[in-house]
Design an enzyme around this catalytic site. Sequence first.
Site, PDB file in Angstrom:
ATOM      1  N   TYR A   1      -1.365  -0.677  11.113  1.00 49.88           N
ATOM      2  CA  TYR A   1      -1.552  -1.035   9.690  1.00 49.88           C
ATOM      3  C   TYR A   1      -0.281  -0.729   8.895  1.00 49.88           C
ATOM      4  CZ  TYR A   1      -3.555  -1.085   4.970  1.00 49.88           C
ATOM      5  OH  TYR A   1      -3.810  -1.350   3.636  1.00 49.88           O
TER       6      TYR A   1
ATOM      7  N   SER B   1       0.876  -1.182   0.000  1.00 48.42           N
ATOM      8  CA  SER B   1       0.000   0.000   0.000  1.00 48.42           C
ATOM      9  C   SER B   1       0.907   1.224   0.000  1.00 48.42           C
ATOM     10  CB  SER B   1      -0.821  -0.032   1.292  1.00 48.42           C
ATOM     11  OG  SER B   1      -1.451   1.192   1.529  1.00 48.42           O
TER      12      SER B   1
END
Length: 279
Positions: free
Chosen positions: A154, A141
């Site tokens: 995360y 990501s």
Amino acid sequence: MVSNQKVSIVTGSSSGIGLETALTLARNGYFTYATMRNPEKDAPIKNALKKENLPIKVIQLDVIDDESLKNAIDHVTSEAGRIDVLVNNAGYGLVGALEELSMEEIKAQYETNLFGLVRVIQAVLPTMRKQRSGRILNLSSGAGLFGYPGGSAYVSSKFAVEGLSESMAYELEPFGIRVILIEPGFVQTNFANSMVIAKKAQDPTSPYSQMMQRIAASSSELAKSGSSADLVANVILDAATNPNPRLRYLVGKDVEAWAASKKSMDESEFFNMIKKIST
Ligand SMILES: NC(=O)c1ccc[n+]([C@@H]2O[C@H](COP(=O)([O-])OP(=O)(O)OC[C@H]3O[C@@H](n4cnc5c(N)ncnc54)[C@H](OP(=O)(O)O)[C@@H]3O)[C@@H](O)[C@H]2O)c1
């Protein structure tokens, strides 16, 4: 039985990027095992199969469950006898300031986003190594490239995916196996709805409560103009089939701009830019 058709496995195929990727790989000739932890969520794939004749099969795979993993990979190897492409897509986001995250919340985040991916890779590698070919595509990501407030769990899980993939790429190249990182910016999927907000962050008396609320609001807003899951799936197809794949693929104008800023700005300038966007 060793099949002549190329075989792909996609984790988290019930929605979003995993769903589009499973359909795209199948449309492009891969016999695709669309895996999901809850096969009752196979309606989008069943609906696609009503309209198109696709080489796709739904099987159960929960990446945090060793037995489920063994059953799924045994199923693929005994039925297809080969694994050409693995897309490690299953994952979710945890939001909360580090001080307020419980160890259980952090461990659960790592269990899925990092250890889940490790488990699946370790299970497919003996087959890929024997074949002396294969592609492993790991969903990282923009959060694998830089931090932002509320993202420590995360973001660190995706930084770990980056480091692990980069190291594995060296180990596996001699066996003809390529490792590829897919780095999307915001994508319009169920991701925002499935996001776990740390328990303590939901308490209005939390010292981080206002900051977390602003972050949640700004990320939902940014997600609305995110890329389509279809775009990510097509980049994955390109990376899976390109004779000379790169290690990293950014996906989306947003993450391309942030990655360029990270290269061109000094650290404090970049820090202020991310602070402005996210809070
Ligand atoms: N959307 C974004 O903006 C974005 C940006 C960058 C990277 N990513 C990454 O892209 C990947 C896919 O996310 P998405 O955006 O497509 O979100 P999504 O629509 O919420 O899909 C996530 C998928 O992961 C599955 N999953 C979660 N835990 C699992 C487990 N233990 N075992 C198996 N499957 C599991 C979910 O299954 P259930 O349906 O059962 O919950 C779902 O199929 C994630 O790794 C995410 O970090 C997303």
